[in-house]
Design a protein around this motif. Sequence first.
Motif, mmCIF file in Angstrom:
data_model
loop_
_atom_site.group_PDB
_atom_site.id
_atom_site.type_symbol
_atom_site.label_atom_id
_atom_site.label_comp_id
_atom_site.label_asym_id
_atom_site.label_seq_id
_atom_site.Cartn_x
_atom_site.Cartn_y
_atom_site.Cartn_z
ATOM 1 N N SER A 126 -0.838 3.583 -2.901
ATOM 2 C CA SER A 126 -1.909 4.423 -2.359
ATOM 3 C C SER A 126 -1.983 5.781 -3.050
ATOM 4 O O SER A 126 -1.048 6.229 -3.724
ATOM 5 N N GLN A 127 -3.119 6.433 -2.856
ATOM 6 C CA GLN A 127 -3.321 7.778 -3.389
ATOM 7 C C GLN A 127 -2.278 8.745 -2.842
ATOM 8 O O GLN A 127 -1.787 9.625 -3.559
ATOM 9 N N GLU A 128 -1.940 8.571 -1.579
ATOM 10 C CA GLU A 128 -0.943 9.448 -0.958
ATOM 11 C C GLU A 128 0.411 9.325 -1.653
ATOM 12 O O GLU A 128 1.100 10.322 -1.891
ATOM 13 N N THR A 171 -5.995 3.940 -0.346
ATOM 14 C CA THR A 171 -5.399 4.952 0.528
ATOM 15 C C THR A 171 -4.547 4.262 1.593
ATOM 16 O O THR A 171 -4.646 3.053 1.802
ATOM 17 N N ASP A 172 -3.736 5.057 2.264
ATOM 18 C CA ASP A 172 -2.933 4.517 3.358
ATOM 19 C C ASP A 172 -3.811 3.943 4.464
ATOM 20 O O ASP A 172 -3.392 3.035 5.190
ATOM 21 N N SER A 173 -5.010 4.468 4.586
ATOM 22 C CA SER A 173 -5.897 4.048 5.675
ATOM 23 C C SER A 173 -6.675 2.784 5.344
ATOM 24 O O SER A 173 -6.817 1.895 6.191
ATOM 25 N N ASN A 174 -7.194 2.670 4.111
ATOM 26 C CA ASN A 174 -8.042 1.499 3.829
ATOM 27 C C ASN A 174 -7.248 0.256 3.406
ATOM 28 O O ASN A 174 -7.714 -0.865 3.594
ATOM 29 N N THR A 178 0.823 -1.212 0.000
ATOM 30 C CA THR A 178 0.000 0.000 0.000
ATOM 31 C C THR A 178 0.854 1.258 0.000
ATOM 32 O O THR A 178 0.469 2.291 -0.565
ATOM 33 N N LYS A 216 0.406 11.090 -5.025
ATOM 34 C CA LYS A 216 0.561 12.539 -4.908
ATOM 35 C C LYS A 216 2.021 12.925 -4.672
ATOM 36 O O LYS A 216 2.510 13.932 -5.192
ATOM 37 N N THR A 235 -7.016 4.611 -8.688
ATOM 38 C CA THR A 235 -6.234 5.443 -7.769
ATOM 39 C C THR A 235 -5.354 6.422 -8.535
ATOM 40 O O THR A 235 -5.285 7.608 -8.204
#
Length: 511
Positions: free
Chosen positions: A380-382, A495-498, A376, A385, A410
């Motif tokens: 991830s999206q993070e 995402t980093d969270s999911n 991840t 970016k 993503t």
Amino acid sequence: MMKYFAWSISLLVGLMSLGQEMLWFRVISFMLGGAPFAFALVLFFFLVGIAYGANRGKTICTRYSNLFFAGGVVLIFAGFIDISIPFIILQISQNHAIELPLFLCFILIFFVAALKAILFPIVHHLGTNIANGKVGASVSKVYFFNIIGSTLGSLLIGGILLDYVSISSMFILIGIVCILIGSLMAVKKSVSSMITIVMLGCGCFYLVDKHTDYIFKTLYGKKQEISVNTYIENRYGVIHIVNDDKVGMKNIVLGNNIYDGMINIDPDNDINDLNRLYLLAAVHPNPKKVLVIGVSAGAWTRALSSFPTLETIDAIEINKGYIDIIKQYPVVSPILNDPKINIYIDDGRRWLKRNSDKKYDLIIMNTTYHWRSGTTNLLSQEMMKIAENSLNPDGILAFNSTRSPDTLKTAQSVFKYAYWGKLGFIYASDSMIKIDEVVAKDRLDKLILDGKPLFNEESKQRENGAYKKTLSTQLLTLDEFEKLQNLGRDLEIITDSNMITEYKYGLFGKE
């Protein structure tokens, strides 16, 4: 004297117990190919073992008057079990499928954790001063030293020693330490006996082979069609370079028991699909600065050096063991001496954040399987970016989705354009990416490796060659991909969270 001795035993047992948990995590993670739930399984059996052992320790405290001797006998027994662990796993794995060694490992985790946990009530009993009424303070001091030992065990063994001592040897060394400490508890606790035990321990550390590989040595070699060329083990895991003699494939890279690439840059026999990399030369007009995240055995970085316009390649690899691999294979070793190539041993995401001022025309990540632990951080999206911030105008992020469709969604959430290429390789940019066959051929013809054109007239005609495979690439937009695949569910943003690639749609998740 007694309380200080009890504190020392509490510290050392905590150190060995948690250090051994780190060893077990690496063994189980290897067997499961880096699945994210590997640590949870180890922790479960470890904690159950601690609970059971502590309960048995309480019983020993009520039944025996000489707790030093009783505790010493338990530690000596635990030490012999620890020493035998690599040999037990070796014998079982030679003759059975992975399920039985896994089950055996879980039993051993429970058993060895329980044996060491027996000492926990014993040292609390020995180190607690009931006479002065300060029971709480005495118990807290014993517990405090155990926590210090546990912390040191994780850091010292998991974070430092495994760079110099193999997992098999570490099991043996921990067993020897247990036997020595147990002997010290069982005999008279004098200054001379303590000095003798310390000297014996130091001697054993230097005499024991620190690079034995009993646990992993036959994991591939036991299969007749697989032969092992190279084996490297460090604190980041285990690397095998193997040959699949059954199908004639050579120099396959396996990182922690999972395919991690192939040492091959032959454009005529593109078995590791370097065409996914060459496509970047076909679609980007003038790449000068490139970042590679994940060097592995170096094939992609070596092939990338054929791009004639490149001035700098920054290559990030988290496992320094791959540098030793690259040195041994002439087909990729030139990247270590190429003045254009800078190799850094670091985490790719961390390196990008620390060097946010650097800008690149291409960022390439030949990412490992999307379901593996920690992936991840790259998908991830993070992370997208962070990568976008490090790209020049018209720059391209290219990464391996390992066919996870959510990675395309993503990438599209961050970049204006995102495309699904061959084998699920993703190309993302804030500028449109198009394959013009005439332009692509002209650019591919200019690729030079070792002073010669990468593609000669013969290689251009090969159906399984990188040249034709590159030109036949179709890039699908998100809408085109969804219509073609008919997935039966809405794609989601990672995402980093999911962490959906590791869990929700991971190894056993529903795709």
